[in-house]
Enzyme design. Sequence first.
Site, short mmCIF file in Angstrom:
data_model
loop_
_atom_site.label_atom_id
_atom_site.label_comp_id
_atom_site.label_asym_id
_atom_site.label_seq_id
_atom_site.Cartn_x
_atom_site.Cartn_y
_atom_site.Cartn_z
N ASP A 197 1.46 7.71 1.93
CA ASP A 197 0.23 7.48 2.68
C ASP A 197 -0.80 8.55 2.39
O ASP A 197 -0.46 9.64 1.94
CB ASP A 197 0.53 7.50 4.18
CG ASP A 197 0.83 6.12 4.71
OD1 ASP A 197 0.67 5.15 3.96
OD2 ASP A 197 1.24 6.03 5.89
N LYS A 219 -4.21 3.37 -1.93
CA LYS A 219 -5.01 2.67 -2.95
C LYS A 219 -4.59 1.22 -3.11
O LYS A 219 -5.11 0.52 -3.97
CB LYS A 219 -4.86 3.40 -4.29
CG LYS A 219 -5.55 4.74 -4.28
CD LYS A 219 -5.81 5.24 -5.67
CE LYS A 219 -6.56 6.57 -5.60
NZ LYS A 219 -6.05 7.52 -6.55
#
Length: 444
Positions: A197, A219
């Site tokens: 994360d 992403k």
Amino acid sequence: MTTGEAQPYLLGLRLRGRRVVVIGGGAVAARRVPALLDAGADVLVISPGVTGSLEDLALAGQIRWERRRYAAGDCAGAWLVCACASDPGANAAAAAEAEAERIWCVRADDAGASPAWTPASGAAGDVRVGVLSGDPQHSAGIRDAVIGGLRAGTLGARRGRGRRPGVALVGGGPGDPGLITVRGRQLLAEADVVVADRLAPRSLLDELPPDVEIIDAAKIPYGRAMAQERINASLIAHARAGRFVVRLKGGDPYVFGRGAEEVLACLRAGVPVTVVPGVTSAVAVPAAAGVPVTHRGVAQEFHVVSVHVPPDDERSAVDWAALGAATGTIVLLMATARLEAVADALIRHGRAGNTPAAVIANGTLPTQRTILATLDTVAPRVFEERMGPPAVVVIGDVVNVAAEVAELMRGMQPAAPGGAGAGPGRFALAADPGSQAERWTDRA
Ligand SMILES: C[S@@+](CC[C@H](N)C(=O)[O-])C[C@H]1O[C@@H](n2cnc3c(N)ncnc32)[C@H](O)[C@@H]1O
């Protein structure tokens, strides 16, 4: 070890249900007994007095304690005797009895006369390490180096052992790499794939071997729900391909972290999951800025609230009226963009406008910043100071306790590395012109 002497033969004793007699109840016994209990031993302590921790174990029924001196016959039925009394005569007598009965005995007071030695030992996950060098300090140093290396992954924990199956959901803590748990760090060192994360302690990723695949969950494209589905799918796909996957999350996986959704997804797909709790930012970030979320006589409760939607939003499930009427500390996560609405709601429902408030951004990181304000002023202060996420907001009188701590710390010499007040959580108070409140300037 002296040259020419026969070398000791290292064994791992499986003591479950087997009696171990400990003669003496002082500091040495207090160190030995917990490890014996971890091994499942049936521990009998014989000593006129014991340390507080041993007394607690006796009261809890985890060991038996006979409050008297050693007497002949005490070794009967034992598989191992630990002679660690303060009286060398008692140790010698117990050792002689054990020898006669062919029971292994460790004498704490006289290594030369002791038939068995306790290695410097430790554990890193399911690996146990024992070191004997003839010099206890040297052995302990080697033990620490090996355990440290295994935990950090620098000693190749991934090689030459049975592979771990499935997924480990690891709470990485609030960002400082020193605030991940030992178990989390160790599982990370064993990972084949890490799905990380944005708020996880990303500096730890640099330490991983080059063949570890790192997937940046921040992403992963598409909307929030879709991104979560793709994260779940990625965990499952890698685990099914036989890789050990660490899902590295910020703070604790179960505090506004969607951790349980990931666990359920894996389990429904038949993938085994381990959850390693983490140090949550809700408590650690205030602490890093010196704010205790509870304090005797000041706050007897604290409420942790996610403000990903504002108070007047129909999706909000928070009882703002109750929070306004309560007296405890309020800790807000994901709140900086919605602070004005939050302050309005709390004041409308009974909190005083001059209730102290602190906002801590990038908590525990070298970029940590803190501002101190009141409920009335906190939203404009955050705007003026351009404080953005990630930040934790604390509302309540506990904020004043932090100011008192800061005041006392201000005149102190710099703390030793790792000591109280050291690290990114250090702060100093500085006058903040134009504001009634003081401002904390954090030092990295
Ligand atoms: C989605 S929540 C996840 C919380 C996380 N599971 C935990 O236990 O800390 C993200 C929010 O946590 C808070 N947060 C996490 N790390 C932080 C940090 N280092 N400094 C300040 N706030 C942080 C911020 O409020 C951020 O918006």
